[in-house]
Design an enzyme around this catalytic site. Structure first.
Site: not given
Ligand code: COA
Length: 388
Positions: A29, A79, A111, A152, A201, A233, A242, A276, A309
Site C-alpha cells: 500500500d 559514509e 550521518c 528511504t 535505530s 537529521h 517522532k 536520505n 548511528s
C-alpha cells in the site's frame, strides 16, 4: 564576532523514482511509504555519478558568489566514500579549481560527521577570522533490494561556506552532545549495502536526542520555547515528528498539531522528495525550512539536531540573519527537483545493479546526466573525472 553559514546549496541526482511506483511493483500500500514513512520520491544515482561528482556540483553552486582563494580548508563528510585512503575532497578540490594552499581531508561518523566539520570550522574561524571553510557532505544511501530501509534511500550533497561574514545563519558556540557504542546501522568494508536495525535505530536516536538536549539546556539555560523552528537529521521524514514529539514531552510541553506542523513541516519538503542523503540530511532540512517557509525567519532561533548511528548525537542552535533570502538558491533548487527524469521500476533496478569494476580492468562509464561533472572511467584502479 558572528560566525556561520555564508553560502549553502544542495545537489541531487537527475533521476528519481516515485515511491508509488515502487509500492506498485512490490504490492505494498503506497500510503505506508507516503504517510507511514513520510517519503514520496527518492533520487537515484545513475552510473558515473558518485559522492565526488555530487559534492563537486553542490560545491560549484555554493561557491558561485565566493572568492575561491579565500577557501583555506575543505572538509569532506561521507559514509559512502570511494576510497579507504584518499580523501574524496581532493578530487573535488581539483574539479573546483581551489588554490593548492588549502587543507583537505575526509570525516566519518555515519550521518553525523558533517556537523563535526561545521562546528570545528566554527572554532577555526574564531581563531582565524579572515579564512573560510568549504564543508561538503555527500552520500549515496544504499540498502538491500526489498529490505525495509530500501524506500528511504536517496543521493545528494550539501556544500556550505563557513566564515566570519555569514549571510544566512550564525552558528552559536554552545552545543550538547552524546556518544554511545551501539550497532543500529553500519556498513562493514566488504559490503556495498548498509546493515540496519531500523526500529532500534529510532530508539537510540531518541535517546541521543534526550541526552544532547539535556546537556545543551544545562549549559545554555535556553528553553524549548525560545526556538521558532526545529530541524532534525531525517533518515525518513516522519522521524522529525517522532523526534519533535519526544523533545516536547521531555520538556513537559503539550504540543498542539498546529504547533508541531509549524515547528517542523517546512523542513521536510525537500527530504520527502529526495530521500536520505545521510551526512547532508539535517542541512537539506535546514535549506528546505529556509526556502519553503512563507514567513520571514530573520532573527529567529533554529534548533538543529544531528545524529549519526553507532552513535553520536549533537544539538546546537543557529540564528537566521536578516536578508538571508537574498543569499539562498531557492529557484535553482526548485528547478533541480522539478526537472529530474522519472524512472520506471526496471530502470531503477538497472541503475541499482550497475557493477563498477573491482579488478583493475578499464571501465568506461555510460553517459547519463550527472550535472557539471562525471566519473568518466576507472582505469588501473584509478577514478578519472571530467568537467562537462
Ligand atoms: N498506511 C499508513 N501508514 C502505514 C501503513 C499504511 N498502509 N502501513 C504501515 N504504516 C505505518 C506504520 O503504522 C508505521 O507507523 P509508526 O512509525 O507511527 O508506527 C510506519 O508506517 C512504518 O511501518 P513499519 O511496519 O513499522 O515499517 P518497517 O518495518 O518497514 O520499518 C523503518 C520502517 C523506518 C524502521 C525502516 O524503513 C528502516 O529501517 N529505515 C531505515 C532507518 C534508518 O535509516 N536508521 C538509521 C539512521 S537513524
Amino acid at each position: 564576532m558572528n560566525i556561520g553559514i555564508e553560502s549553502i546549496s544542495f545537489f541531487t541526482s537527475r533521476y528519481v523514482l516515485d515511491l508509488r511506483t515502487m509500492a506498485k511493483a512490490r504490492g505494498v500500500d503506497a500510503e505506508k511509504y507516503v504517510n507511514g514513512i513520510g517519503q514520496e520520491k527518492m533520487s537515484v544515482p545513475p552510473p558515473g555519478e558518485d559522492v565526488i561528482t555530487l559534492a563537486a556540483n553542490a560545491g560549484h553552486q555554493a561557491l558561485e558568489s565566493i572568492d575561491t582563494d579565500s577557501i583555506e580548508m575543505v572538509m569532506f563528510a561521507t559514509e559512502s566514500a570511494t576510497d579507504q585512503s584518499k580523501a574524496g575532497g581532493i578530487y573535488v578540490h581539483n574539479l573546483l579549481k581551489l588554490k593548492p594552499h588549502c587543507r583537505v581531508f575526509e570525516l566519518k561518523q555515519a550521518c553525523y560527521s558533517g556537523t563535526a566539520g561545521l562546528l570545528l570550522a566554527r572554532d577555526m574561524i574564531h581563531q582565524y577570522p579572515d579564512r573560510k571553510v568549504l564543508i561538503l557532505m555527500s552520500d549515496i544511501a544504499r540498502y538491500g533490494l526489498n529490505s525495509a530501509g530500501e524506500i528511504t534511500q536517496g543521493a545528494g550533497a550539501i556544500a556550505m561556506v563557513i566564515s566570519s561574514q555569514p549571510k544566512i545563519m550564525t552558528i552559536e558556540p554552545e552545543s550538547g552532545y552524546y556518544t554511545e557504542d551501539v550497532m543500529d546501522f553500519w556498513r562493514p568494508n566488504y559490503r556495498d549495502e548498509a546493515l540496519v536495525d531500523g526500529k532500534y535505530s529510532v530508539r537510540v536516536y531518541l535517546k541521543a536526542l534526550t541526552e544532547s538536549w539535556n546537556l545543551y539546556h544545562q549549559r545554555t539555560h535556553i528553553g524549548f520555547e525560545q526556538f521558532s523552528r526545529f530541524c532534525y537529521h531525517l533518515p525518513f521524514s516522519r522521524m522529525a515528528e517522532k523526534a519533535h514529539k519526544h523533545l516536547a514531552k521531555i520538556n513537559h510541553i503539550d504540543l498542539s498539531e498546529h504547533e508541531l506542523a509549524t515547528h517542523i513541516n517546512d523542513g521536510l519538503v525537500y527530504n520527502r522528495n529526495i530521500g536520505n542523503i545521510y551526512t547532508g540530511s539535517l542541512y537539506l532540512s535546514l535549506i528546505s525550512m529556509l526556502e519553503n517557509n512563507p514567513q520571514d525567519m530573520s532573527n529567529h532561533k533554529v534548533s538543529l539536531f544531528s545524529y549519526g548511528s553507532g552513535c553520536v548525537g549533537e544539538l546546537f542552535a543557529g540564528q537566521v540573519l536578516p536578508g538571508y533570502r537574498n543569499h539562498l538558491s531557492s529557484d535553482l533548487h526548485q528547478s533541480l527537483l522539478e526537472s529530474r527524469k522519472e524512472l520506471t521500476y526496471p530502470e531503477y533496478t538497472d541503475f541499482y545493479n550497475f557493477a563498477y569494476v573491482q579488478d583493475g580492468t578499464t571501465q568506461s562509464m555510460p553517459t547519463f546526466d550527472t550535472g557539471c561533472y562525471r566519473l568518466s572511467q576507472i582505469k588501473n584502479h584509478k577514478r578519472i573525472y571530467e568537467t562537462l
